[in-house]
Design a protein around this motif. Structure first.
Motif, PDB file in Angstrom:
ATOM      1  N   ALA A 417       0.864  -1.194   0.000  1.00  0.00           N
ATOM      2  CA  ALA A 417       0.000   0.000   0.000  1.00  0.00           C
ATOM      3  C   ALA A 417       0.893   1.235   0.000  1.00  0.00           C
ATOM      4  O   ALA A 417       1.160   1.822   1.058  1.00  0.00           O
ATOM      5  CB  ALA A 417      -0.937  -0.017   1.201  1.00  0.00           C
ATOM      6  N   ASP A 418       1.361   1.605  -1.173  1.00  0.00           N
ATOM      7  CA  ASP A 418       2.293   2.730  -1.268  1.00  0.00           C
ATOM      8  C   ASP A 418       1.668   4.026  -0.781  1.00  0.00           C
ATOM      9  O   ASP A 418       2.321   4.831  -0.105  1.00  0.00           O
ATOM     10  CB  ASP A 418       2.768   2.898  -2.711  1.00  0.00           C
ATOM     11  N   PHE A 419       0.402   4.232  -1.134  1.00  0.00           N
ATOM     12  CA  PHE A 419      -0.245   5.484  -0.744  1.00  0.00           C
ATOM     13  C   PHE A 419      -0.334   5.610   0.775  1.00  0.00           C
ATOM     14  O   PHE A 419      -0.049   6.671   1.339  1.00  0.00           O
ATOM     15  CB  PHE A 419      -1.644   5.561  -1.357  1.00  0.00           C
ATOM     16  N   LYS A 420      -0.704   4.543   1.437  1.00  0.00           N
ATOM     17  CA  LYS A 420      -0.850   4.593   2.889  1.00  0.00           C
ATOM     18  C   LYS A 420       0.503   4.786   3.565  1.00  0.00           C
ATOM     19  O   LYS A 420       0.623   5.544   4.537  1.00  0.00           O
ATOM     20  CB  LYS A 420      -1.516   3.313   3.386  1.00  0.00           C
ATOM     21  N   VAL A 421       1.521   4.101   3.035  1.00  0.00           N
ATOM     22  CA  VAL A 421       2.865   4.270   3.601  1.00  0.00           C
ATOM     23  C   VAL A 421       3.342   5.712   3.438  1.00  0.00           C
ATOM     24  O   VAL A 421       3.895   6.315   4.368  1.00  0.00           O
ATOM     25  CB  VAL A 421       3.846   3.288   2.935  1.00  0.00           C
ATOM     26  N   ALA A 425       4.190   8.198   6.526  1.00  0.00           N
ATOM     27  CA  ALA A 425       5.545   8.747   6.619  1.00  0.00           C
ATOM     28  C   ALA A 425       5.527  10.261   6.476  1.00  0.00           C
ATOM     29  O   ALA A 425       6.298  10.971   7.147  1.00  0.00           O
ATOM     30  CB  ALA A 425       6.431   8.117   5.545  1.00  0.00           C
ATOM     31  N   GLY A 426       4.657  10.762   5.607  1.00  0.00           N
ATOM     32  CA  GLY A 426       4.558  12.208   5.451  1.00  0.00           C
ATOM     33  C   GLY A 426       4.065  12.896   6.710  1.00  0.00           C
ATOM     34  O   GLY A 426       4.485  14.017   7.038  1.00  0.00           O
ATOM     35  N   GLN A 427       3.165  12.248   7.441  1.00  0.00           N
ATOM     36  CA  GLN A 427       2.680  12.834   8.688  1.00  0.00           C
ATOM     37  C   GLN A 427       3.785  12.921   9.731  1.00  0.00           C
ATOM     38  O   GLN A 427       3.934  13.945  10.418  1.00  0.00           O
ATOM     39  CB  GLN A 427       1.508  12.002   9.218  1.00  0.00           C
ATOM     40  N   VAL A 428       4.579  11.872   9.843  1.00  0.00           N
ATOM     41  CA  VAL A 428       5.692  11.915  10.794  1.00  0.00           C
ATOM     42  C   VAL A 428       6.703  12.982  10.383  1.00  0.00           C
ATOM     43  O   VAL A 428       7.237  13.717  11.225  1.00  0.00           O
ATOM     44  CB  VAL A 428       6.360  10.534  10.886  1.00  0.00           C
ATOM     45  N   GLU A 429       6.965  13.067   9.092  1.00  0.00           N
ATOM     46  CA  GLU A 429       7.895  14.101   8.617  1.00  0.00           C
ATOM     47  C   GLU A 429       7.372  15.493   8.946  1.00  0.00           C
ATOM     48  O   GLU A 429       8.137  16.387   9.361  1.00  0.00           O
ATOM     49  CB  GLU A 429       8.094  13.956   7.112  1.00  0.00           C
ATOM     50  N   ALA A 430       6.073  15.710   8.776  1.00  0.00           N
ATOM     51  CA  ALA A 430       5.500  17.020   9.088  1.00  0.00           C
ATOM     52  C   ALA A 430       5.603  17.326  10.580  1.00  0.00           C
ATOM     53  O   ALA A 430       5.878  18.465  10.979  1.00  0.00           O
ATOM     54  CB  ALA A 430       4.043  17.062   8.630  1.00  0.00           C
ATOM     55  N   ILE A 431       5.384  16.321  11.426  1.00  0.00           N
ATOM     56  CA  ILE A 431       5.531  16.523  12.870  1.00  0.00           C
ATOM     57  C   ILE A 431       6.953  16.936  13.212  1.00  0.00           C
ATOM     58  O   ILE A 431       7.190  17.884  13.973  1.00  0.00           O
ATOM     59  CB  ILE A 431       5.134  15.240  13.623  1.00  0.00           C
ATOM     60  N   CYS A 432       7.911  16.225  12.634  1.00  0.00           N
ATOM     61  CA  CYS A 432       9.310  16.540  12.929  1.00  0.00           C
ATOM     62  C   CYS A 432       9.696  17.908  12.378  1.00  0.00           C
ATOM     63  O   CYS A 432      10.527  18.614  12.977  1.00  0.00           O
ATOM     64  CB  CYS A 432      10.210  15.458  12.339  1.00  0.00           C
TER      65      CYS A 432
END
Length: 1115
Positions: A417-421, A425-432
């Motif tokens: 599930a590339d979209f879900k991954v 991952a994008g959400q964690v990157e935005a948090i950081c």
């Protein structure tokens, strides 16, 4: 003037209103007349409105009377849609000015009238479905009646009175019925009607719907607005951006007025904790709120209702997840506004929705639209600012989301599930990114991330899960500017910046997804800062002890985290954040560098370690498989005899492991910068050993790592780095060529370094030569070791040969310096010689050297006169052959003298390299240092001319050619007595062999083969070049030269290979400089016709006319 204008307008309106009133009772006969009058009236009102004309109340009443008469005198079902549309459109224009003086009763009647047309409601209960245009006209009229004017500021203004009246008990059913009708029209296929309905709903919920009435219509509003915002599921198309924005805005207002923190706190459903008393009250609990009887249109807000409503809203908001991918910025800004408002004003009532709403904002903060990303990012910063009341719960939620995503990834990655991954991952990157840029707002979150990756973060649990699903694969195609990294190493990197080859994850097909995943781990390291060093060391330790998929993934994760901690990115020239440095980070990077470098010191790197699943804690992970193609049967189920099943070796995993280890070394170098020099002794050899790998990806990785290290240490090129640290390399090579640890790759590394360093290696050549001879003495029985060491010595001699300053300047042979007299004076010169051939020579002019002898009488022993240096001593001082040799020449002499014995080695490649070494040494050694070794080895060199391997014969011919060019006087008898007879025999054998070869040229008089890569062609070329050099620099033996020309003339044939024709032409031209008559006679005899004394030399099948002309032009 205004009075006159009003009179003119009145007259014009009277002209239209009187006929309308006369025909107010509709019938099929008068309907066309009414339509014409209504159209003209609407157009006239529209023109007056556009010009800024203000209608007076009397003029409005006069105009509205015929319009309302039509509606009163006719049944609703009998009025055509077009008539209704024109009447309502005209009323809309009149209401723009009437709104300021309209009384509540009239306003309510107009509201009910328009609402009836929208909801298809008739006074007698009969319903007629109106068309979209009629409904839109009614909605536009309602918008005019309800919208708030911007110039309005008085609390007693008409708008305030209308709002107050709309919230009365008598008007709430009308408002509810109108909202119900608008909910239906929002799902219309007409875009204009849909947009107008949503706009009116937004106005009603913003101003007219009270907090007590909002829960009544909340379920219908949320469900309908969700469907409208998501678009039509049947057509599978996105909703219009403006429509989606309006729908989300209506939903936002409905939710806030229904379950907002303010109303629920007032109702006693939740309590805001601001001090200890509030905390005690929360701990004791709150009772159910009692509802005042008689409020029939109001839903009772209770704890059970709030719990049920929050769960339903959570499901509805989850359904809005696809809107995050909406293609329009308007819709994305709307979902961002919805998320930020609910987070701020429903934090107490909807805590379960907080992670979902935060995920919306995090995803939108990475949008490609600047307006969307800035709005979402600004909302997050504002919500987490010190002044925000929801700062602390949001920080805790962000930290919890990060941990949950890291725990979820092991389950999501194998599902393809590339979209879900990418979303996670994008959400964690935005948090950081929030933590990194707004550190003052996220100090708690930063410490939490550091704790998550620290000793107490449970990395032993979630780390193994993550490693179990991150399987890397090598890219099938690697695009580089040069075929091999070694070529790039020798050619330089002026126009090419080497990068590490890409590694692809097994379960991910999208490059953007993998890039986002990489950036996520970098961002985690950047946000956690030095607290993440523990995680880097843990991953590195796992990768150090394993060579399987998990070991590769561990080193890769350690590299990405270390990049984030240090603020550097491998392969990216510009980094947004300034690199951070600290003593703790320096110490960790140095330790990692030495630990990784030790991987190349293991004796058996091909042995796979035993994989103990119990030690990883992976038993509770469900097995997820994605199988494509046919199901392969087990070997035990195959019937019949077949070949034994042999499992494939896991060499690709070892290569991947080395590639990722090189990336980690490169990152450590970028962290340490100049301090990386302290670990060069341990890391330089592993990098060079990777460069010589036959696997292009590993070789490119090694070169990229070397270039990165050179750049970090401020070297202009990798060559300068190797020159400055040559002792480190030589020491590492020596340790790997010992009896305890013999590694043949060490010699390859030395060879590559010598090629790279070039002429600067001359300064270190003595150490290299001594090392090579020591190893030759120890391992002379191992062909492979001898071959590599001889190749190193050959490379050193070639490097010296390329240095023009190292070449020996030789005097021209006196015998070759005698010029041949011209043809017209040749007979006179012969007669002069013949006459004086027996004359006695004068002793005064005797130049014969008789050895040392006194140059004065024996009796003259004057002590006062200083003895002049003898002519013999002066000659010895001026003789380049007897002059003292330079250190480089002495080193080359040592190499030649100690390697000539390998001319009889059993390996053909060793024999070839020794011949090439001698050929390269000829220009740089004086005759006194060269000829003794050549004389001693001459029988062996002659035997190589008869070697069974053609490439050895070619190399031997090349040596004879070099000797002929530089020491022609020494080669006189050797060329004609030793070399030429062997060439002659070889030519005879090759002629017979070519006649039987399938590759031979076909046709009359054909010579040689078609291809330039056959053995015979290469031998022909070598013999031609060797004899050409002999003709130029060696004194000619006329009889043997004649024989040679006769044998080689066949290569002048036009049907022979062009390369051989060129070589033969050069040979005959060189021979013509010595004996033009012989060359002319050979050419003439070959092409002569008729009877001739030399007819036995005639070869009519050979066409040498063109080449003969070229040769004769050069004589």
């Amino acid at each position: 003037m205004a009075e006159i204008q009003h009179q003119d307008v009145f007259k014009e309106l009277k002209r239209l209103c009187v006929p309308l009133l006369e025909n107010s009772l509709l019938s099929p006969v008068v309907i066309p007349r009414v339509l014409s009058l209504l159209t003209e009236l609407y157009a006239h009102l529209q023109n007056l409105h556009n010009t800024g004309f203000n209608f007076s109340p009397s003029l409005i009443s006069y105009t509205m009377f015929p319009l309302t008469s039509i509606l009163r005198r006719n049944e609703s079902a009998a009025i055509p849609d077009r008539v209704v549309e024109l009447i309502l459109s005209s009323l809309q224009i009149l209401c723009e000015d009437w709104w300021w003086s309209c009384d509540l009763r009239t306003w309510e009647q107009l509201f009910m009238l328009c609402g009836a047309f929208v909801g298809n409601i008739s006074a007698k209960g009969k319903e007629k479905e109106r068309d979209d245009e009629s409904k839109e006209a009614a909605i536009r009229c309602l918008i005019t009646l309800t919208r708030k004017r911007e110039t309005e500021s008085d609390p007693t203004s008409p708008h305030a009175k209308f709002v107050e009246h709309a919230r009365t008990t008598s008007f709430i059913p009308i408002l509810g019925q109108t909202i119900n009708a608008l909910i239906t029209t929002t799902e219309s296929s007409s875009l204009h009607l849909q947009r107008s309905s949503l706009e009116l709903l937004r106005i009603l919920f913003e101003h007219y719907v009270s907090e007590d009435f909002a829960p009544t219509v909340l379920p219908g509003i949320v469900s309908t607005m969700s469907r409208v915002a998501l678009g039509s599921p049947t057509l599978k198309t996105w909703a219009n951006g403006e429509v989606a924005s309006l729908a989300l805005s209506v939903m936002q207002m409905a939710i806030l007025k229904s379950v907002g923190d303010g109303i629920c706190i007032r109702e006693g459903l939740v309590r805001e904790v601001t001090d200890l008393d509030d905390l005690i009250a929360v701990a004791e609990g709150t009772g159910e709120r009692t509802v005042t009887p008689g409020e029939e249109h109001r839903i009772e807000r209770t704890h059970a209702w709030l719990k049920a409503t929050s769960s339903q809203l959570l499901m509805a908001l989850k359904a809005l997840t696809p809107i995050v991918l909406h293609p329009t910025a308007t819709a994305l800004v709307a979902i961002s506004s919805l998320s930020s408002s609910l987070l701020e004003y429903t934090s107490l009532t909807l805590p379960s929705c907080r992670p979902l709403l935060i995920s919306f904002l995090l995803s939108l903060s990475r949008s490609t639209y600047d307006s969307v990303s800035s709005h979402a990012y600004g909302s997050l910063v504002q919500l987490t600012s010190p002044a925000s009341k929801v700062r602390h719960p949001l920080s805790q939620t962000l930290l919890q989301m990060t941990g949950d995503i890291l725990s979820t990834l092991p389950r999501v990655l194998p599902s393809h599930a590339d979209f879900k991954v990418e979303l996670l991952a994008g959400q964690v990157e935005a948090i950081c990114r929030l933590v990194t840029i707004s550190s003052e707002n996220f100090s708690t979150l930063s410490r939490g991330l550091g704790k998550l990756f620290g000793p107490m973060g449970g990395i032993e649990k979630w780390g193994w899960r993550l490693l179990a699903v991150m399987e890397f694969e090598m890219s099938q195609v690697t695009i580089t500017d040069s075929p091999m990294a070694r070529l790039m190493l020798e050619q330089g990197t002026d126009h090419y910046e080497p990068t590490f080859p890409e590694l692809s994850l097994k379960y991910i097909t999208s490059r953007s997804t993998q890039a986002t995943l990489e950036q996520m781990f970098r961002s985690l390291g950047n946000a956690g800062r030095e607290d993440c060093i523990y995680a880097v060391e843990w991953f590195t330790a796992v990768g150090r002890n394993r060579r399987d998929d998990r070991g590769v993934a561990a080193l890769w994760l350690g590299s990405r985290l270390l990049e984030g901690i240090a603020g550097v990115t491998e392969g990216v020239p510009e980094v947004d954040l300034a690199p951070r440095r600290s003593n703790r980070l320096y110490k960790a990077a140095r330790g990692l560098s030495r630990t990784i470098a030790e991987l190349w010191d293991e004796l058996n790197p091909d042995v796979e370690p035993f994989d103990n699943p119990q030690a990883d804690g992976m038993d509770d992970i469900p097995s997820i498989e994605h199988v494509q193609g046919l199901v392969v049967l087990d070997q035990s189920l195959r019937i019949g005899r077949g070949t034994a099943f042999t499992p494939l070796r896991k060499t690709s995993k070892l290569i991947l492991h080395s590639m990722v280890a090189l990336q980690l070394l490169s990152v450590s170098a970028r962290v340490l910068q100049a301090r990386f020099a302290s670990v060069l002794l341990y890391t330089l050899y592993p990098i060079l050993q990777s460069i010589i790998s036959p696997v292009s990806q590993l070789s490119d990785s090694g070169f990229a790592a070397l270039n990165s290290v050179a750049s970090c240490l401020s070297y202009a090129s990798p060559a300068n780095l190797l020159i400055s640290n040559f002792d480190y390399i030589l020491d590492a090579i020596s340790r790997r060529l010992s009896r305890q640890h013999l590694d043949i790759d060490a010699v390859k590394v030395l060879l590559v370094v010598i090629r790279l360093v070039g002429r600067d290696v001359i300064q270190k050549a003595s150490d290299v030569v001594d090392e090579c001879f020591d190893r030759l003495d120890e391992y002379h029985g191992y062909d492979l070791v001898v071959d590599r060491l001889i190749e190193v010595l050959l490379e050193i001699v070639k490097v010296v040969e390329e240095d023009e300053d190292s070449h020996v300047i030789r005097e021209e042979d006196p015998g070759r310096a005698i010029a041949i007299p011209p043809d017209n004076t040749r007979m006179d010169a012969f007669e002069s010689w013949f006459t004086s051939r027996n004359d006695t020579e004068s002793h005064e002019n005797d130049s014969t050297e008789y050895g040392p002898a006194p140059r004065r009488p024996w009796g003259d022993t004057g002590a006062t006169a200083p003895e002049e240096p003898s002519a013999d001593e002066s000659q010895m001082q001026n003789d380049p052959d007897t002059a003292q040799v330079t250190p480089i020449q002495a080193l080359s002499k040592q190499i030649v003298s100690r390697t000539v014995y390998f001319l009889t080695h059993e390996s053909a490649t060793v024999r070839t390299k020794i011949l090439a070494l001698l050929s390269s040494a000829v220009p740089i050694l004086p005759e006194s240092a060269l000829l003794a070794s050549i004389h001693k080895a001459w029988p062996f060199i002659l035997n190589r001319l008869s070697d069974p391997e053609p490439f050895v014969v070619t190399a031997a011919a090349g040596l004879v050619e070099a000797l002929s060019m530089h020491v022609g006087s020494f080669m006189y008898r050797r060329v004609w007595d030793d070399v030429w007879p062997r060439f002659r025999t070889m030519l005879q054998k090759l002629e017979v062999a070519d006649s039987k070869s399938a590759l031979a040229r076909r046709g009359p008089g054909s010579v040689g083969t078609e291809s330039a890569y056959t053995q015979s062609h290469r031998l022909y070329r070598s013999m031609l070049k060797t004899m050409t050099a002999s003709m130029k620099k060696v004194q000619v033996n006329d009889s043997l030269a004649w024989e040679m020309l006769v044998y080689f003339r066949r290569f002048l044939h036009s049907q022979s290979h062009q390369e051989l024709q060129t070589c033969a032409t050069e040979l005959f031209a060189a021979a013509g400089k010595n004996n033009a008559d012989a060359v002319w006679l050979v050419l003439f005899s070959t092409t002569a016709t008729g009877d001739s004394p030399t007819s036995f030399l005639q070869k009519r099948e050979w066409d040498i006319q063109k080449n003969s002309e070229l040769i004769l032009q050069q004589l």
